[in-house]
Write an enzyme that holds these catalytic residues in place. Structure first.
Site, mmCIF file in Angstrom:
data_model
loop_
_atom_site.group_PDB
_atom_site.id
_atom_site.type_symbol
_atom_site.label_atom_id
_atom_site.label_comp_id
_atom_site.label_asym_id
_atom_site.label_seq_id
_atom_site.Cartn_x
_atom_site.Cartn_y
_atom_site.Cartn_z
ATOM 1 N N VAL A 218 0.830 -1.208 0.000
ATOM 2 C CA VAL A 218 0.000 0.000 0.000
ATOM 3 C C VAL A 218 0.862 1.253 0.000
ATOM 4 O O VAL A 218 0.699 2.148 -0.820
ATOM 5 C CB VAL A 218 -0.949 0.009 1.219
ATOM 6 C CG1 VAL A 218 -1.704 1.329 1.297
ATOM 7 C CG2 VAL A 218 -1.921 -1.151 1.146
ATOM 8 N N ASP B 264 10.416 3.222 6.544
ATOM 9 C CA ASP B 264 10.054 1.862 6.925
ATOM 10 C C ASP B 264 11.031 1.394 7.993
ATOM 11 O O ASP B 264 12.212 1.762 7.968
ATOM 12 C CB ASP B 264 10.107 0.926 5.712
ATOM 13 C CG ASP B 264 9.301 -0.352 5.942
ATOM 14 O OD1 ASP B 264 8.173 -0.440 5.421
ATOM 15 O OD2 ASP B 264 9.797 -1.249 6.655
ATOM 16 N N CYS C 74 -6.854 -8.535 2.926
ATOM 17 C CA CYS C 74 -8.034 -7.657 2.850
ATOM 18 C C CYS C 74 -9.324 -8.453 3.023
ATOM 19 O O CYS C 74 -9.938 -8.422 4.077
ATOM 20 C CB CYS C 74 -8.054 -6.893 1.529
ATOM 21 S SG CYS C 74 -6.795 -5.617 1.414
#
Length: 430
Positions: free
Chosen positions: A16, A34, A259
């Site tokens: 994403v 990150d 998801c």
């Protein structure tokens, strides 16, 4: 409103976060953060392990990749795109979300807008994230910094429905902040934005998008279970029913990933916390979770009907990822097939050209083989419809069988034409 161009940071550079960082980075300088030093070094070298961003965009974008959280202090618009999986008890796992909020709070400058994209249950942004930001920063939300929520709609492996082409839902704690967030996203989302009434509305919209799809696939899976007992080809039925103008075209299959196979539990968890026990949603989840076991059972059933099976039975499972043409192993349902086959004493040999062997070993303790290294087998299960598998000649599959082209072929997604297989092959699909 007047063009609002803040200094943007992305926290979380996965499936994403990276496409979002790159999209903004084509327009302006962006900080891409990150916690994985390995991932940051890969991106600095032009390597995207997710395969979501093409090399040209990766090279042309102006993103400063870093694992140093102090870089966030120079940014006044921070987008959070960290994973929100579920625990073994099927409850929300906010470990990464809480960690990201703490890290951002420790490096939060005054007047910054923090926008969460991670999937959560309705109310989580305000109940969980804001208190952590306030506690770690010493700042007051609504006065010193603002918060919004814009649910991610990235579809891994989909090169058509991209960040730029999907309407972006945006929300915020007040109208002024909503205008600013909308203005920022409109710079990269060609399809435009939809301004949700509140943060809770946007959070709820996200979880029901995938819950609706989960339930529709669960219905198809239940139909497949019924039609199998009636000895009717499910896909033939769906093709016939699909000729009606208002028939929704869903197909049976394995439902995994981070998801569709996860988001419904965020909604059911929150529903149960307020005293409501969801029935339809959880029933759909139970059906979808059971499909891997069903596929394995059908494989074994057809193997038992082969006259040439010896004492040692070998099955090739092609595909391990949760979805075709993506390298993502998270929450894949293919291991359900593999483990059930092993319960029957079957020797399982796994092939997936999309996955690095080390990742399969780390995630599931599986050893991967190339198509060339697969041994002769009694059955082939095409569990994931990777393009490489679809493009294989049927003769290549037939050559894998131990006994002169006799064996079982399980076409989970129904992507092959049954008529091209010889009668010596027992073909089955969901």
């Amino acid at each position: 409103m007047e063009q609002f161009k803040p200094k943007i940071a992305l926290v979380g550079l996965g499936y994403v976060g990276l496409p979002i960082a790159v999209a903004f980075g084509i327009k302006q300088p962006v900080v891409g953060f990150d916690i994985s030093v390995e991932k940051v070094n890969e991106l600095k070298s032009g390597i995207d392990r997710t395969g979501e961003v093409n090399l040209k965009d990766l090279q042309s974008t102006n993103v400063e990749y870093t694992a140093d959280p102090s870089q966030l202090t120079q940014c006044d618009f921070i987008i959070v795109a960290v994973p929100t999986p579920i625990t073994e008890a099927l409850a929300p796992d906010f470990t990464a979300l809480k960690g990201a909020s703490k890290l951002i709070g420790e490096n939060l400058s005054k007047d910054t807008i923090v926008v969460y994209e991670s999937t959560v249950y309705p109310g989580a942004t305000e109940e969980i994230c804001i208190p952590i930001l306030e506690q770690t920063s010493g700042l007051k939300c609504g006065e010193d910094f603002k918060v919004g929520y814009s649910p991610e709609r990235i579809n891994p492996g989909d090169k058509v429905h991209t960040l730029q082409s999907i309407i972006k839902v945006v929300s915020a704690q007040d109208s002024e902040t909503l205008d600013k967030i909308a203005c920022v996203y409109e710079q990269v989302v060609d399809a435009g934005v939809h301004r949700a009434q509140s943060i809770k509305v946007a959070e709820a919209a996200k979880v029901i998008e995938n819950t609706q799809r989960d339930l529709n696939i669960a219905l198809m899976n239940e139909l497949a279970l019924i039609f199998d007992r009636l000895d009717i080809d499910t896909q033939a039925v769906l093709e016939a029913a699909g000729t009606k103008w208002n028939f929704l075209k869903f197909s049976p299959g394995l439902v995994g990933g981070h998801c569709i196979g996860v988001d419904p539990y965020y909604l059911t968890y929150k529903a149960e916390s307020v005293g409501y026990h969801p029935e339809v949603i959880l029933a759909g989840r139970r059906i979808n979770i059971g499909m891997g076991k069903f596929v394995a059972e059908q494989t074994v059933k057809r193997l038992s009907q082969l006259k040439t099976c010896g004492a040692s039975i070998d099955v090739a499972v092609l595909g391990l990822t949760f979805k075709e043409d993506v390298p993502d192993l998270r929450n894949s349902r293919v291991p359900d097939i593999i483990e059930e086959l092993k319960e029957y004493g079957v020797n399982v040999h796994i092939c997936d050209p999309m996955v690095e062997s080390i990742e399969a070993e780390r995630e599931y303790d599986y050893t991967l083989l190339s198509m060339e290294d697969l041994p002769k087998v009694d059955a082939i299960v095409v569990a994931v419809a990777h393009t490489k598998f679809i493009n294989q000649k049927v003769s290549d599959f037939i050559a894998l069988y131990k006994n002169t082209g006799e064996g079982v072929f399980i076409d989970v997604k129904g992507v092959f034409d049954q008529s091209v297989f010889p009668e010596t092959v027992s073909y089955w699909r969901l």
